[in-house]
Design an enzyme around this catalytic site. Structure first.
Site, PDB file in Angstrom:
ATOM      1  N   HIS A   1      -3.175   5.359   5.650  1.00 26.24           N
ATOM      2  CA  HIS A   1      -4.607   5.250   5.366  1.00 26.24           C
ATOM      3  C   HIS A   1      -4.873   4.321   4.186  1.00 26.24           C
ATOM      4  O   HIS A   1      -6.010   4.008   3.883  1.00 26.24           O
ATOM      5  CB  HIS A   1      -5.134   6.665   5.075  1.00 26.24           C
ATOM      6  CG  HIS A   1      -6.604   6.749   4.916  1.00 26.24           C
ATOM      7  ND1 HIS A   1      -7.477   5.864   5.514  1.00 26.24           N
ATOM      8  CD2 HIS A   1      -7.386   7.606   4.228  1.00 26.24           C
ATOM      9  CE1 HIS A   1      -8.712   6.189   5.195  1.00 26.24           C
ATOM     10  NE2 HIS A   1      -8.681   7.228   4.404  1.00 26.24           N
ATOM     11  N   CYS A   2      -3.815   3.869   3.479  1.00 23.53           N
ATOM     12  CA  CYS A   2      -4.055   3.176   2.205  1.00 23.53           C
ATOM     13  C   CYS A   2      -3.680   1.699   2.219  1.00 23.53           C
ATOM     14  O   CYS A   2      -4.551   0.835   2.158  1.00 23.53           O
ATOM     15  CB  CYS A   2      -3.277   3.874   1.090  1.00 23.53           C
ATOM     16  SG  CYS A   2      -3.853   5.549   0.826  1.00 23.53           S
ATOM     17  N   ILE A   3      -2.370   1.417   2.297  1.00 23.74           N
ATOM     18  CA  ILE A   3      -1.908   0.048   2.059  1.00 23.74           C
ATOM     19  C   ILE A   3      -2.513  -0.972   3.035  1.00 23.74           C
ATOM     20  O   ILE A   3      -2.868  -2.076   2.629  1.00 23.74           O
ATOM     21  CB  ILE A   3      -0.354  -0.040   2.080  1.00 23.74           C
ATOM     22  CG1 ILE A   3       0.263   1.100   1.270  1.00 23.74           C
ATOM     23  CG2 ILE A   3       0.140  -1.385   1.569  1.00 23.74           C
ATOM     24  CD1 ILE A   3       0.047   1.033  -0.212  1.00 23.74           C
TER      25      ILE A   3
ATOM     26  N   LEU B   1      -5.438  -0.923   4.366  1.00 22.34           N
ATOM     27  CA  LEU B   1      -6.901  -0.988   4.269  1.00 22.34           C
ATOM     28  C   LEU B   1      -7.405  -1.351   2.881  1.00 22.34           C
ATOM     29  O   LEU B   1      -8.288  -2.196   2.714  1.00 22.34           O
ATOM     30  CB  LEU B   1      -7.520   0.366   4.656  1.00 22.34           C
ATOM     31  CG  LEU B   1      -7.048   1.048   5.934  1.00 22.34           C
ATOM     32  CD1 LEU B   1      -7.868   2.312   6.166  1.00 22.34           C
ATOM     33  CD2 LEU B   1      -7.202   0.129   7.137  1.00 22.34           C
ATOM     34  N   ASP B   2      -6.857  -0.690   1.868  1.00 17.82           N
ATOM     35  CA  ASP B   2      -7.436  -0.779   0.518  1.00 17.82           C
ATOM     36  C   ASP B   2      -7.556  -2.202  -0.026  1.00 17.82           C
ATOM     37  O   ASP B   2      -8.560  -2.524  -0.678  1.00 17.82           O
ATOM     38  CB  ASP B   2      -6.627   0.071  -0.473  1.00 17.82           C
ATOM     39  CG  ASP B   2      -6.613   1.533  -0.068  1.00 17.82           C
ATOM     40  OD1 ASP B   2      -7.424   1.905   0.788  1.00 17.82           O
ATOM     41  OD2 ASP B   2      -5.777   2.276  -0.599  1.00 17.82           O
TER      42      ASP B   2
END
Ligand SMILES: NC(=O)c1ccc[n+]([C@@H]2O[C@H](COP(=O)([O-])OP(=O)(O)OC[C@H]3O[C@@H](n4cnc5c(N)ncnc54)[C@H](O)[C@@H]3O)[C@@H](O)[C@H]2O)c1
Length: 423
Positions: A266-268, A270-271
């Protein structure tokens, strides 16, 4: 600011990968926690002591629920009876890869009417610099009639949890805290010190927001670097894993990142785009972010070509009509989270090329409309190791399989020429 005796020390908004470890950590520190989520079934399950988050096993959740330390509800009005409100809702991207802060906005609208003087509100969702002050603050102020800084404290404190990780947890990972003013920073810091081992304060919420993005962009860029090297090594017939391992023997100035089939979670993936989007407002192109995204997003396509080459040379077969087993579909080893997993793109590309694709993952019973099949490597023309769960016997996979394509170096030490093809 004044405060009344509350029923809860903390209300956690969002019972996900971030919210649940939080609830557990605070409850185990002796705090009373109410968890708020919009999904009825999830709330009911939590109230039965059943966890849907791997890092919070039901055996640890149940006693906390039974003792009343954790309660869940769908009613955001409970925040009125909590001292602190922590928001941990999703921050996805739109299809055009632009930040979608609508979950934060909705959560803010739901809690605003129940805000009271003395409250502390902390946003933990990863987002671009300015969200706490420019997006969250006006909604909270308008809906409550209160003033942030004067009537209630408002801060940003990014979550750094790494699902599946055992050596660092929500409790032991230092917490970054930055408020919209000094009093908010101090209020949030003192709140976190009540349950976490270490708190690092920064001067503003914007610094805290950008700190989290820097951490994730750092990973994305370094992974892209080794992924690019892996593609070059493929042409030069050099083992990229051996190169990375050798470089990692340097005791200073080098940090080891591994190549792989693409970014997941969910992080790398997208962020970083949260920053590139915000940067455009300042006439600035974040070129490292864009380049890393381009290289990492291309990895599933490269993986398809490696599988195609392996089938061509190892089995004299084309992709079309070949039976391919994807081994591991979670986005990383030893977890069950498939969000943004590169396996999804690889399966799509192989299917589009006419391959007959199945998958095996001991942690993921269903994926992309498929069910995990038994691990029978000998039944397939090719086994592609996309995620290397530690419970799999890779020596056995190599022994029984016909053509093995390994994107994780899981077959290290069991390589067989002409049979095992590595990234
Ligand atoms: N998963 C990670 O490893 C990780 C690590 C660090 C930071 N983060 C960040 O933390 C944030 C949350 O991520 P996550 O992985 O926990 O997401 P998640 O999808 O696992 O959980 C979010 C939860 O929020 C709930 N929710 C949505 N809107 C709500 C509302 N208005 N009121 C109450 N609940 C609501 C959803 O139903 C869901 O259960 C994101 O910004 C993410 O980038 C995630």
């Amino acid at each position: 600011m004044t405060s009344t005796q509350s029923s809860w020390d903390i209300a956690v908004i969002g019972a996900g990968y971030v919210g649940m470890p939080h609830a557990q950590t605070f409850a185990e520190a002796g705090k009373r926690v109410v968890v708020v989520d919009v999904v009825d079934e999830m709330v009911n399950a939590i109230n039965r002591g059943e966890s849907h988050i791997q890092d919070v096993p039901s055996e640890r959740l149940k006693p906390l629920v039974d003792s009343g330390a954790i309660t869940a509800t769908t009613d955001a009005a409970v925040v009125r009876d909590a001292d602190a409100i922590v928001i941990a809702v999703p921050t996805p991207l739109s299809p055009q890869r632009e930040p979608d802060v609508s979950y934060i906005e909705r959560a803010a609208r739901e809690i605003a009417p129940h805000l009271r003087k003395g409250h502390l509100v902390v946003l933990e969702s990863t987002t671009y610099p300015g969200t706490t002050r420019d997006v969250l603050r006006p909604i909270l102020e308008e809906g409550s009639g209160l003033r942030a800084g004067t009537d209630f404290h408002l801060a940003f404190a990014p979550e750094r949890v790494d699902p599946g990780r055992q050596d660092f947890t929500t409790k032991t990972t230092p917490k970054i805290v930055g408020g919209i003013d000094e009093a908010s920073t101090q209020a949030a810091a003192s709140f976190y010190r009540g349950a976490l081992d270490a708190v690092h304060t920064v001067s503003t919420s914007e610094v805290a927001e950008l700190t989290k993005l820097l951490e994730n962009i750092f990973r994305s860029v370094n992974i892209a670097l080794v992924n690019e090297l892996a593609q070059l090594c493929d042409r030069m017939d050099i083992d990229v894993w051996e190169v990375v391992d050798a470089a990692a023997t340097k005791p200073f100035g080098f940090m080891s990142f591994k190549p792989g089939p693409g970014l997941g979670g969910h992080c790398i993936p997208l962020d970083p785009y949260y920053l590139s989007w915000k940067a455009r407002e300042f006439d600035f192109n974040t070129r490292f972010v864009e380049l890393a995204g381009e290289i990492n997003n291309n990895m599933p396509y490269f993986c398809r070509s490696v599988i195609s080459q392996a089938l061509n040379h190892g089995a004299q077969k084309p992709l079309r009509g070949s039976k391919i087993l994807i081994l591991g579909v979670a986005y990383k080893a030893d977890i069950n989270d498939v969000r943004e997993s590169p396996a999804e793109k690889i399966v799509e590309l192989l299917r589009t090329a006419g391959a007959d694709v199945a998958y095996h993952d001991p942690n993921v019973p269903e994926f992309d409309g498929l069910h995990s099949v038994p691990l029978e490597p000998e039944v397939y023309d090719c086994v592609a190791i996309v995620t290397a769960h530690s419970s799999i016997d890779y020596e056995d996979v190599v022994r029984r399989g016909k053509v093995i394509v390994d994107f994780r170096n899981a077959t290290r030490g069991h390589e067989v020429d002409g049979k095992v093809w590595k990234l």
